[in-house]
Design an enzyme around this catalytic site. Structure first.
Site, mmCIF file in Angstrom:
data_model
loop_
_atom_site.group_PDB
_atom_site.id
_atom_site.type_symbol
_atom_site.label_atom_id
_atom_site.label_comp_id
_atom_site.label_asym_id
_atom_site.label_seq_id
_atom_site.Cartn_x
_atom_site.Cartn_y
_atom_site.Cartn_z
ATOM 1 N N GLU A 73 5.363 -6.777 13.208
ATOM 2 C CA GLU A 73 6.347 -5.503 13.189
ATOM 3 C C GLU A 73 7.712 -5.916 12.984
ATOM 4 O O GLU A 73 8.389 -5.479 12.115
ATOM 5 C CB GLU A 73 5.988 -4.728 14.218
ATOM 6 C CG GLU A 73 6.902 -3.635 14.347
ATOM 7 C CD GLU A 73 6.672 -2.392 13.112
ATOM 8 O OE1 GLU A 73 7.476 -1.618 13.059
ATOM 9 O OE2 GLU A 73 5.593 -2.643 12.474
ATOM 10 N N HIS A 133 5.611 6.816 4.428
ATOM 11 C CA HIS A 133 6.627 5.837 4.414
ATOM 12 C C HIS A 133 6.016 4.870 3.212
ATOM 13 O O HIS A 133 6.938 4.303 2.543
ATOM 14 C CB HIS A 133 6.199 5.233 5.647
ATOM 15 C CG HIS A 133 7.266 3.925 6.176
ATOM 16 N ND1 HIS A 133 8.550 4.088 5.814
ATOM 17 C CD2 HIS A 133 6.992 2.774 6.646
ATOM 18 C CE1 HIS A 133 9.323 2.911 6.222
ATOM 19 N NE2 HIS A 133 8.146 2.193 6.622
ATOM 20 N N HIS A 239 -10.823 9.208 -3.080
ATOM 21 C CA HIS A 239 -9.853 7.959 -3.440
ATOM 22 C C HIS A 239 -10.902 7.256 -4.712
ATOM 23 O O HIS A 239 -10.317 6.854 -5.772
ATOM 24 C CB HIS A 239 -9.759 7.298 -2.529
ATOM 25 C CG HIS A 239 -8.648 6.147 -2.939
ATOM 26 N ND1 HIS A 239 -7.653 6.174 -3.444
ATOM 27 C CD2 HIS A 239 -8.794 4.755 -2.444
ATOM 28 C CE1 HIS A 239 -6.927 5.037 -3.787
ATOM 29 N NE2 HIS A 239 -7.555 4.159 -3.425
#
Length: 326
Positions: A73, A133, A239
């Site tokens: 991260e 994001h 999808h």
């Protein structure tokens, strides 16, 4: 001496790296590897020493430190922060040239991306924020590539007016499929169906659109998802269906553009077609091989490059002042 062209080129490369790191962070379940922002357990870097680790875990007792996830991260944050500084430099350079529209948009977007990164942590991986994001990252890369293209103009190519008009619905189809992919990933639905061609037997009786596309507000933590299996399968199925539609629509457009254009547009059309086929193949491999990490990261990265190439095509099409009509 640093030039604007070099800054933009470096930013494009760094944006690609940030997208790769972001995908790797998410796919290794490290999105909450540091439960605070912008630091990590109250430090500027991942705590290493024993007394720092003890202090960190006392500060966040509900989330014991996992160093490998925390480093995933924080490395992503370091690179993203560097990209933000490069874009700020681009904006400052552009002020001298009095052409600040696109640099201003880039600066605003990277600031918004930083806010989305913060909210990703503070809202505990809310799917809407995670998807936004991802879309913001793809948009940032595409706009940086667009700016690079403006600084390195290619020869104008005469194209059919119909291809210019069709560009927008084709881009919309691709954007919708990318958003579906982001929603699939954000809700941990990538392995909700592991059989081909659509899903497990009886999937039509388990479709749950209400839950699949609900905002799911009010949860304290969205890590590993909050949807039921039927809702995740519904997202996954949509999808897959979207992937087939996108394959047909974008491939048909790329082939038409390749046949009727020349020069750089012809090469870009071939690039889009190659990326599209690669992306579809990676998607199939994700299902057959049960989402191997390298393949899943590549699936995300190729999608970003596919969007980028199509946006560049749109720019090149619409900068043509004289187009043939059809």
């Amino acid at each position: 001496m640093i030039s604007l062209k070099r800054l933009v080129t470096s930013s494009v490369i760094l944006a690609m790296l940030v997208i790769l790191l972001g995908a790797y962070t998410r796919l290794t379940d490290a999105g909450l590897g540091c439960p605070d922002w912008p630091g990590c357990y109250g430090f500027l870097k991942v705590p290493q020493q024993a007394h720092h680790i003890e202090q960190a875990e006392a500060l966040f007792p509900e989330r014991p430190l996992e160093s490998h996830k925390a480093w995933n991260e924080m490395i992503h944050r370091y690179f993203a922060g560097t990209l933000g500084l490069l874009i700020l430099a681009i904006f400052l350079f552009s002020l001298k040239q009095k052409r600040v529209l696109l640099p201003s948009l880039l600066l605003a977007l990277v600031i918004f991306q930083a806010a989305l990164g913060m909210w990703t942590v503070t809202l505990a991986l809310h799917p809407v924020i995670v998807m936004a994001h991802l879309l913001g990252g793809f948009t940032l890369l595409s706009l940086l590539a667009l700016y690079w293209w403006q600084l390195h103009p290619a020869p104008v190519t005469v194209v059919k007016q119909s291809l210019k008009l069709l560009f927008w619905p084709v881009l919309l189809v691709l954007a919708a499929q990318v958003a579906l992919g982001g929603w699939t990933a954000a809700n941990y639905a990538a392995l909700a169906c592991i059989q081909l061609p659509v899903c497990e037997p009886g999937w039509t009786n388990q479709l749950n659109f209400d839950e699949a596309f609900s905002l799911h507000l009010g949860y304290d933590n969205y890590e590993y998802g909050v949807m039921s299996q039927s809702a995740r399968a519904t997202v996954h199925v949509m999808h897959r269906i979207g992937a087939v539609i996108t394959l047909v629509v974008v491939a048909a457009y790329a082939i038409a553009l390749w046949r009727s254009s020349s020069g750089v547009l012809k090469k870009l059309a071939l690039a889009v077609l190659a990326l599209l086929l690669l992306q579809f193949s990676l998607g199939l491999a994700n299902v057959v091989l049960h989402l191997p990490l390298g393949n899943a990261v590549a699936h995300n990265f190729v999608a970003a490059n596919l969007v980028m190439c199509l946006v560049v095509i749109g720019y090149q099409l619409h900068r043509n002042k004289e187009s043939a009509y059809a």
